[in-house]
Enzyme design. Sequence first.
Site, short mmCIF file in Angstrom:
data_model
loop_
_atom_site.label_atom_id
_atom_site.label_comp_id
_atom_site.label_asym_id
_atom_site.label_seq_id
_atom_site.Cartn_x
_atom_site.Cartn_y
_atom_site.Cartn_z
N LYS A 56 -0.76 4.96 4.56
CA LYS A 56 -1.74 4.08 5.18
C LYS A 56 -1.36 3.88 6.64
O LYS A 56 -0.20 3.57 6.95
CB LYS A 56 -1.79 2.73 4.45
CG LYS A 56 -2.83 1.77 5.00
CD LYS A 56 -3.00 0.56 4.11
CE LYS A 56 -3.98 -0.44 4.68
NZ LYS A 56 -5.34 0.07 4.84
N HIS A 71 0.84 -1.21 0.00
CA HIS A 71 0.00 0.00 0.00
C HIS A 71 0.87 1.25 0.00
O HIS A 71 2.05 1.20 0.31
CB HIS A 71 -0.91 0.02 1.23
CG HIS A 71 -2.09 -0.90 1.11
ND1 HIS A 71 -2.00 -2.26 1.36
CD2 HIS A 71 -3.38 -0.67 0.73
CE1 HIS A 71 -3.19 -2.81 1.16
NE2 HIS A 71 -4.04 -1.88 0.78
N1 LIG Z 1 -12.70 -0.61 2.23
C1 LIG Z 1 -11.99 -0.20 1.19
O1 LIG Z 1 -12.22 -0.61 0.03
C2 LIG Z 1 -10.88 0.80 1.39
C3 LIG Z 1 -10.15 1.31 0.32
C4 LIG Z 1 -9.18 2.27 0.57
C5 LIG Z 1 -8.96 2.72 1.88
N2 LIG Z 1 -9.67 2.18 2.91
C6 LIG Z 1 -9.55 2.65 4.29
O2 LIG Z 1 -10.25 3.88 4.40
C7 LIG Z 1 -9.70 4.66 5.46
C8 LIG Z 1 -9.40 6.08 4.96
O3 LIG Z 1 -8.35 6.03 4.01
P1 LIG Z 1 -7.83 7.35 3.29
O4 LIG Z 1 -6.69 6.93 2.44
O5 LIG Z 1 -8.97 8.10 2.68
O6 LIG Z 1 -7.27 8.17 4.57
P2 LIG Z 1 -7.08 9.74 4.71
O7 LIG Z 1 -6.09 9.92 5.82
O8 LIG Z 1 -6.80 10.37 3.38
O9 LIG Z 1 -8.53 10.28 5.19
C9 LIG Z 1 -9.08 10.07 6.45
C10 LIG Z 1 -9.91 11.31 6.80
O10 LIG Z 1 -10.69 11.05 7.96
C11 LIG Z 1 -10.75 12.24 8.70
N3 LIG Z 1 -11.21 11.95 10.06
C12 LIG Z 1 -10.48 11.56 11.14
N4 LIG Z 1 -11.28 11.41 12.21
C13 LIG Z 1 -12.55 11.71 11.82
C14 LIG Z 1 -13.82 11.74 12.47
N5 LIG Z 1 -13.95 11.42 13.78
N6 LIG Z 1 -14.91 12.11 11.75
C15 LIG Z 1 -14.81 12.43 10.45
N7 LIG Z 1 -13.63 12.42 9.76
C16 LIG Z 1 -12.51 12.06 10.45
C17 LIG Z 1 -9.34 12.83 8.60
O11 LIG Z 1 -9.33 14.23 8.91
C18 LIG Z 1 -9.05 12.56 7.11
O12 LIG Z 1 -9.46 13.64 6.27
C19 LIG Z 1 -8.47 3.87 5.96
O13 LIG Z 1 -8.85 3.11 7.10
C20 LIG Z 1 -8.14 2.95 4.79
O14 LIG Z 1 -7.49 1.75 5.19
C21 LIG Z 1 -10.62 1.24 2.68
#
Ligand SMILES: NC(=O)c1ccc[n+]([C@@H]2O[C@H](COP(=O)([O-])OP(=O)(O)OC[C@H]3O[C@@H](n4cnc5c(N)ncnc54)[C@H](O)[C@@H]3O)[C@@H](O)[C@H]2O)c1
Length: 219
Positions: free
Chosen positions: A132, A128
Amino acid sequence: MAIRVAVAGAAGRMGETVCKAVEAAPDMELTGRADPALDTPVANVLKEADVLVDFTIPTSAVANAREAVAAAVHVVIGTTGFDPNELKDLKGANVFIAPNFAIGAVLMMEFAIQAARHMAKAEIIELHHDRKVDAPSGTAARTAALMTEASGRPVPIHSVRLPGLVAHQEVILGDVGQTLTIRHDSTDRESFMPGVLLAIRKVADLAESPTVGLERLLD
Ligand SMILES: NC(=O)c1ccc[n+]([C@@H]2O[C@H](COP(=O)([O-])OP(=O)(O)OC[C@H]3O[C@@H](n4cnc5c(N)ncnc54)[C@H](O)[C@@H]3O)[C@@H](O)[C@H]2O)c1
């Protein structure tokens, strides 16, 4: 009537992509963007929403989901790195969780489970982007758990974090004189959007909550 969707983590990489996909979906309306980076807590977007989509951080996802269900808002969670059992026995709305919303990744898991029944040993390499926060990935942890259930043997996971990567996984199975490699690559976050939209459409009608895994919504 359009499904009213709010997004938690709306300023993040996945959240921004989800907001665009919801705005482009003819049967949905984007009604809220929650994110500390936007100075908007989840509590402020629940009143206008039928479904909350959460792509945040492991420590926030559970609290956000509890808050949404208490407000009778269904929840679709893509955030990884928490235990889905923490969302058992919630009443008032449904919760759907998928560690990976890409159809190719779901197929990769299915093929890996099938292969695990027939080959002696297996290991997983998940790769990744370097921002991450959790390791191993939710996809790798779930693949390993399902393969172990199918074969009775543990499946070790190796995690790689490098710039330039998005989300990739290789399952390597070995037996006498042969190996089998099953690999999936998400090269763009768009790969997750059809799965996320499907979950938004189906979360209100789940037979069980929480339901875990995109495969539960297919066929
Ligand atoms: N299920 C899937 O298919 C899939 C695919 C990609 C990523 N993910 C997961 O999704 C998650 C996010 O990934 P990302 O790359 O977008 O991360 P990122 O760091 O770009 O975004 C996370 C966002 O969440 C916000 N945040 C933190 N606490 C919060 C709260 N209490 N309320 C609202 N917003 C809040 C942060 O400010 C940030 O903007 C990770 O856990 C990643 O592993 C899952």
